[in-house]
Write an enzyme that holds these catalytic residues in place. Structure first.
Site, PDB file in Angstrom:
ATOM      1  N   GLY A 232      -0.302   3.328   0.204  1.00 46.39           N
ATOM      2  CA  GLY A 232      -1.713   2.881  -0.238  1.00 46.39           C
ATOM      3  C   GLY A 232      -1.659   2.188  -1.363  1.00 46.39           C
TER       4      GLY A 232
ATOM      5  CE1 TYR B 121       6.901  -0.762   8.190  1.00 46.63           C
ATOM      6  CE2 TYR B 121       4.908   0.262   8.405  1.00 46.63           C
ATOM      7  CZ  TYR B 121       5.669  -0.744   7.757  1.00 46.63           C
ATOM      8  OH  TYR B 121       5.151  -1.708   7.028  1.00 46.63           O
TER       9      TYR B 121
ATOM     10  CG  ASN C  26      -2.029  11.351   3.896  1.00 49.38           C
ATOM     11  OD1 ASN C  26      -0.811  11.719   4.030  1.00 49.38           O
ATOM     12  ND2 ASN C  26      -2.593  10.440   4.528  1.00 49.38           N
ATOM     13  N   GLY C  27      -5.155  11.581   5.587  1.00 46.56           N
ATOM     14  CA  GLY C  27      -5.297  11.841   7.055  1.00 46.56           C
ATOM     15  C   GLY C  27      -6.711  11.171   7.430  1.00 46.56           C
TER      16      GLY C  27
ATOM     17  CB  CYS D 272      -3.897   8.668   1.731  1.00 40.53           C
ATOM     18  SG  CYS D 272      -5.435   8.108   2.272  1.00 40.53           S
TER      19      CYS D 272
END
Ligand code: SF4
Length: 486
Positions: A42, A262, A121-122, A16
């Site tokens: 995302g 990354y 987000n998570g 996300c």
């Protein structure tokens, strides 16, 4: 909806990106641009909620890329107002790979004191238990998303205003969360007490914005002010500006170390350092730890590039673009079966034969997940006439799944979970394979003493198996935590 690219299937994938802005005209347009810059976090779907004093709340949620949906005047005209939040997602929990539009965030709730929208987000690691409890007490869920728990917990809170209700709700939630939320007049940002996922604050004109990464501030010309602290809640209003609270019990922070390796874009700033520079430092550490007798250093593009440059600078072995990425490949329409996954690499990457022929090649990649891509790339390099192939990996072996908002295959599918390094060398049939050590990675991200074993400075669970928050739902479903003997 664009299906996952087979090549991407061999990477861990951030699930996300979130963005919010207040105090600017047509805030939704800024959010669309911000989400476009966060698209790498995302690609399955995106949504925007905006508030206008006259027209109230409006929302649009769509499958596909931001650029294919939120550039159309027809959609953007339906999202007027000076306050907006948005979300891009790959599927997190629930209906993975078969997301329904009702799972696409932001989620909206109507409370007695007014409406609120929330983008998360998570991953909430106790979502199943919370969901059961909430359903027993009468909550009616609309989606399969763990994030919807937050809205229902807010609805049950007895606090008088929405930020306090959000605090109440988030105190019940375990796991990783960075949240951007809005009411009619407030933009709210929160990071979980461990600060696992990123969130930053920016200034745009007379307004403010919140974003997963700083690269999305750049696209709208916003100034990067600071990171939201682990455990911090900021409430931003036109009259009072940014007010900061710390509603949770303080804990040592555990930021996701893989963001450095990354997930984040190389042009973002994390922990006060450019992500690009950190990745170059990872390459330098890797060269010190695992030198190779070779003629050229090549990155697996694009994510391996900064580490390959670092490896080349440290080792003195010339850097070469031995593999060229087809920038216009886009996403394929074919099903990502194992066989097609292998073909997919060839569709996206091609070997620069003239550079490779007769050379001993160091190939630098950011990670090895399933190993399917590494195998294919090695074959392509040997087919092109390379004499030797030495893999150098800019992260330690990924041997454990992530339960904090990153898409990972089950543990059995992770190459490093089932094979030792020697077995991987044989399996990949390369001349050598070396991963950066955990200590080396910590040094590269700025921890000069390496990893503090007693209390690691970051979350590194996918490498170490030491989960900073017990993934309660997964354990209930049978996931085996690392034992003392392992
Ligand atoms: S488990 Fe790995 S990917 Fe997940 S938050 Fe921790 S470091 Fe990041």
């Amino acid at each position: 909806m664009p299906p996952a690219h087979p090549f991407d299937d061999d990477k861990l994938r951030e699930e996300c990106g979130i963005f919010g802005v207040t105090g600017v005209q047509d805030a939704a347009t800024f959010v669309a641009l911000g989400l476009h810059a966060l698209q790498h976090r995302g690609q399955e779907a995106g949504g925007i909620v905006a508030h206008d004093p006259e027209q109230g709340f409006n929302s649009a949620r769509r499958f596909g890329y931001v650029r294919d949906n939120f550039t159309s005047a027809d959609i953007m005209e339906t999202l007027p107002g000076p306050l907006a939040i948005g979300h891009v997602r790959y599927s997190t929990t629930g209906s993975k790979g078969q997301t329904a539009i009702r799972d696409v965030q932001p989620f909206f709730g109507e409370f007695s004191m007014g409406g609120a929208a929330i983008a998360h987000n998570g991953n909430i690691t106790n979502a199943n238990a919370l969901r059961r409890e909430l359903i027993e007490r009468g909550s009616i869920f609309q989606s399969s998303s763990d994030s919807e728990c937050i809205i229902h917990l807010m609805a049950r809170s007895l606090q008088r205003n929405i930020p306090e209700r959000m605090e109440d709700a988030l105190r019940r939630v375990e796991g990783a969360f960075s949240v951007v939320a809005m009411t009619r007049t407030k933009l709210i940002g929160v990071r979980d007490p461990l600060g696992v996922r990123p969130l930053v604050l920016g200034r745009v004109g007379d307004g403010w914005c919140l974003s997963s990464e700083t690269c999305a501030l750049d696209i709208i010309g916003a100034e990067f002010i600071r990171e939201i602290e682990p455990g911090e809640m900021v409430v931003i209003t036109a009259d009072k500006g940014v007010e900061s609270h710390f509603p949770f019990r303080p804990q040592p922070s555990k930021f996701c170390i893989f963001e450095h390796v990354y997930f984040s874009r190389p042009d973002s700033i994390l922990g006060g350092r450019s992500v690009y520079e950190t990745r170059e430092a990872i390459g330098r550490e890797l060269a010190k730890e695992s030198p190779a007798e070779a003629d050229i250093v090549c990155p697996v593009p694009d994510s391996g590039t900064p580490a390959a440059i670092g490896y080349s600078l440290e080792s003195g072995i010339p850097y070469a673009m031995g593999i060229i990425r087809n920038q216009y490949m886009g996403r394929t329409f074919i099903e990502p079966t194992e066989q097609i996954r292998n073909m997919g690499v060839r569709l996206k990457l091609n070997v620069n034969r003239a550079l490779i022929r007769g050379k001993r090649v160091v190939l630098v990649d950011d990670s090895v997940v399933r190993g399917t891509t590494s195998r294919k790339i090695k074959e392509m390099i040997l087919d092109a006439g390379a004499k030797e192939v030495h893999f150098r990996i800019a992260s330690p072996p990924t041997a454990w799944p992530c339960f904090y908002g990153v898409d990972t295959p089950e543990r059995e599918k992770l190459l490093a979970a089932t094979m030792s390094e020697d077995e991987m060398v044989k399996h990949l049939a390369v001349d050598s394979l070396k991963f950066i050590s955990l200590d080396g990675l910590y040094r590269a991200v700025g921890e000069s003493q390496g990893r503090n074993k007693a209390c690691p400075q970051y979350c590194d669970a996918c490498f170490s198996g030491e989960y900073p928050v017990v993934p309660a739902d997964k354990v209930e479903q049978g996931f085996k935590m690392r034992t003392a003997a392992e």
